[in-house]
Design a protein around this motif. Structure first.
Motif, PDB file in Angstrom:
ATOM      1  N   LEU A  52      21.884  26.937   5.270  1.00  0.00           N
ATOM      2  CA  LEU A  52      21.403  26.381   6.424  1.00  0.00           C
ATOM      3  C   LEU A  52      20.298  27.310   6.981  1.00  0.00           C
ATOM      4  CD1 LEU A  52      24.749  25.038   8.238  1.00  0.00           C
ATOM      5  CD2 LEU A  52      22.640  24.079   7.168  1.00  0.00           C
ATOM      6  N   LEU A  53      20.370  28.611   6.551  1.00  0.00           N
ATOM      7  CA  LEU A  53      19.403  29.410   7.016  1.00  0.00           C
ATOM      8  C   LEU A  53      17.938  29.119   6.507  1.00  0.00           C
ATOM      9  CD1 LEU A  53      18.721  32.456   8.454  1.00  0.00           C
ATOM     10  CD2 LEU A  53      19.247  33.226   6.150  1.00  0.00           C
ATOM     11  N   SER A  54      17.930  28.334   5.331  1.00  0.00           N
ATOM     12  CA  SER A  54      16.654  27.928   4.798  1.00  0.00           C
ATOM     13  C   SER A  54      16.163  26.983   5.555  1.00  0.00           C
ATOM     14  CB  SER A  54      16.832  27.303   3.405  1.00  0.00           C
ATOM     15  OG  SER A  54      17.481  26.141   3.553  1.00  0.00           O
ATOM     16  N   MET A  55      16.898  26.438   6.530  1.00  0.00           N
ATOM     17  CA  MET A  55      16.004  25.412   7.761  1.00  0.00           C
ATOM     18  C   MET A  55      15.371  25.950   8.964  1.00  0.00           C
ATOM     19  SD  MET A  55      16.380  22.662   5.877  1.00  0.00           S
ATOM     20  CE  MET A  55      17.064  22.479   4.223  1.00  0.00           C
ATOM     21  N   VAL A  56      15.928  27.217   9.175  1.00  0.00           N
ATOM     22  CA  VAL A  56      15.695  27.855  10.505  1.00  0.00           C
ATOM     23  C   VAL A  56      14.220  27.980  10.483  1.00  0.00           C
ATOM     24  CG1 VAL A  56      16.033  30.084  11.659  1.00  0.00           C
ATOM     25  CG2 VAL A  56      17.967  29.113  10.526  1.00  0.00           C
ATOM     26  N   ARG A  89      24.172  24.580  -3.682  1.00  0.00           N
ATOM     27  CA  ARG A  89      23.682  25.052  -2.422  1.00  0.00           C
ATOM     28  C   ARG A  89      24.415  26.416  -2.141  1.00  0.00           C
ATOM     29  NH1 ARG A  89      23.693  19.988   2.018  1.00  0.00           N
ATOM     30  NH2 ARG A  89      21.878  19.242   1.336  1.00  0.00           N
ATOM     31  N   GLY A  90      23.803  27.345  -1.834  1.00  0.00           N
ATOM     32  CA  GLY A  90      24.312  28.845  -1.497  1.00  0.00           C
ATOM     33  C   GLY A  90      24.928  28.768  -0.130  1.00  0.00           C
ATOM     34  N   TYR A 149      20.258  30.856  -0.742  1.00  0.00           N
ATOM     35  CA  TYR A 149      20.007  29.396  -0.670  1.00  0.00           C
ATOM     36  C   TYR A 149      20.486  28.327  -1.510  1.00  0.00           C
ATOM     37  CZ  TYR A 149      16.640  31.144   2.785  1.00  0.00           C
ATOM     38  OH  TYR A 149      15.907  31.828   3.885  1.00  0.00           O
ATOM     39  N   TYR A 150      20.351  28.867  -2.847  1.00  0.00           N
ATOM     40  CA  TYR A 150      20.964  27.691  -3.774  1.00  0.00           C
ATOM     41  C   TYR A 150      20.928  28.679  -5.199  1.00  0.00           C
ATOM     42  CZ  TYR A 150      16.154  28.008  -5.591  1.00  0.00           C
ATOM     43  OH  TYR A 150      14.831  28.498  -5.712  1.00  0.00           O
ATOM     44  N   SER A 151      21.990  28.035  -6.180  1.00  0.00           N
ATOM     45  CA  SER A 151      21.789  28.580  -7.422  1.00  0.00           C
ATOM     46  C   SER A 151      21.933  27.453  -8.546  1.00  0.00           C
ATOM     47  CB  SER A 151      23.169  29.441  -7.578  1.00  0.00           C
ATOM     48  OG  SER A 151      24.357  28.855  -7.304  1.00  0.00           O
ATOM     49  N   VAL A 204      11.135  24.981  -9.895  1.00  0.00           N
ATOM     50  CA  VAL A 204      10.658  23.780  -9.011  1.00  0.00           C
ATOM     51  C   VAL A 204      11.610  23.972  -7.931  1.00  0.00           C
ATOM     52  CG1 VAL A 204      11.345  21.178  -9.154  1.00  0.00           C
ATOM     53  CG2 VAL A 204      10.156  22.455 -11.099  1.00  0.00           C
ATOM     54  N   CYS A 205      12.651  24.547  -7.925  1.00  0.00           N
ATOM     55  CA  CYS A 205      13.574  24.311  -6.462  1.00  0.00           C
ATOM     56  C   CYS A 205      12.986  25.343  -5.377  1.00  0.00           C
ATOM     57  CB  CYS A 205      14.927  24.859  -6.823  1.00  0.00           C
ATOM     58  SG  CYS A 205      15.799  23.551  -7.557  1.00  0.00           S
ATOM     59  N   PHE A 206      12.272  26.399  -6.091  1.00  0.00           N
ATOM     60  CA  PHE A 206      11.622  27.709  -5.229  1.00  0.00           C
ATOM     61  C   PHE A 206      10.340  26.576  -4.642  1.00  0.00           C
ATOM     62  CE2 PHE A 206       8.083  30.419  -4.602  1.00  0.00           C
ATOM     63  CZ  PHE A 206       8.850  31.435  -3.873  1.00  0.00           C
ATOM     64  N   ASN A 207       9.708  25.746  -5.519  1.00  0.00           N
ATOM     65  CA  ASN A 207       8.356  25.163  -4.886  1.00  0.00           C
ATOM     66  C   ASN A 207       8.996  24.082  -3.878  1.00  0.00           C
ATOM     67  OD1 ASN A 207       6.427  26.338  -6.398  1.00  0.00           O
ATOM     68  ND2 ASN A 207       6.807  24.642  -7.936  1.00  0.00           N
ATOM     69  N   ASP A 208      10.055  23.548  -4.005  1.00  0.00           N
ATOM     70  CA  ASP A 208      10.766  22.637  -2.991  1.00  0.00           C
ATOM     71  C   ASP A 208      10.874  23.305  -1.698  1.00  0.00           C
ATOM     72  OD1 ASP A 208      11.909  20.420  -1.593  1.00  0.00           O
ATOM     73  OD2 ASP A 208      13.668  20.477  -2.958  1.00  0.00           O
ATOM     74  N   TYR A 209      11.380  24.402  -1.592  1.00  0.00           N
ATOM     75  CA  TYR A 209      11.814  25.048  -0.500  1.00  0.00           C
ATOM     76  C   TYR A 209      10.577  25.712   0.296  1.00  0.00           C
ATOM     77  CZ  TYR A 209      16.989  25.013  -0.787  1.00  0.00           C
ATOM     78  OH  TYR A 209      18.197  24.763  -0.998  1.00  0.00           O
TER      79      TYR A 209
END
Length: 167
Positions: free
Chosen positions: A126-130, A121-122, A110-112, A54-59
């Motif tokens: 912030l890199l996930s927002m780039v 949050r990993g 990104y997260y765990s 679910v978190c993967f889908n969110d990102y």
């Protein structure tokens, strides 16, 4: 969405495809958030695996939303010569976004999710927002560069879209 609901623009095949993708992304994003809330803190290995999915889908959806919006913007801006390069750039950003998400599943970049199924949050969060940010920056560039190709109501709708995405 803003274009379809507020401005009654003509519906064409390309616009329908990107608008449909935007609506689908919004629906799954809402569903993902509800599922995250349900799984948060519930013990069990199955719940942990589901929480990762679910978190993967969110990102992924966070990247798909500006990506689909860029497709709609390119349709309206009609940047004849630059269109191919801009599309390749956006495709590359989306691909890089997904590859980094896949890497994050195994590295916690990104997260765990800990043993108690709590999201953390990993170090590279912030890199996930780039990638989505670069897509949004590309949208602003397209708006500024090709505003003459668009009607005023179209430009306004895309500025609203960009402002909402930036928030």
């Amino acid at each position: 969405l803003v274009l379809n609901l507020c401005h009654g623009l003509p519906r064409k095949t390309t616009l329908n495809r990107f608008s449909g993708l935007l609506y689908l992304v919004m629906f799954f994003f809402g569903l993902t958030i509800l599922t995250e809330r349900f799984l948060f803190g519930k013990p069990g290995e199955v719940n942990r695996v589901l929480f990762y999915i679910v978190c993967f889908n969110d990102y992924v959806l966070c990247g798909l939303f500006p990506y689909a919006g860029s497709g709609v913007l390119l349709y309206f801006a009609n940047p004849k010569k630059e269109s191919k390069g801009v599309r390749r750039f956006l495709h590359g950003l989306m691909l890089l976004h997904i590859v980094l998400l896949l890497v994050s599943q195994f590295t916690g970049l990104y997260y765990s999710i800990d043993a108690g199924n709590i999201y953390h949050r990993g170090r590279g969060f912030l890199l996930s927002m780039v990638m989505p940010g670069l897509m949004l920056g590309t949208d602003v560039w397209i708006l500024l560069r090709f505003q003459k190709n668009m009607q005023k109501n179209e430009r306004n709708a895309f500025w609203v879209f960009a402002a909402i995405m930036a928030a």
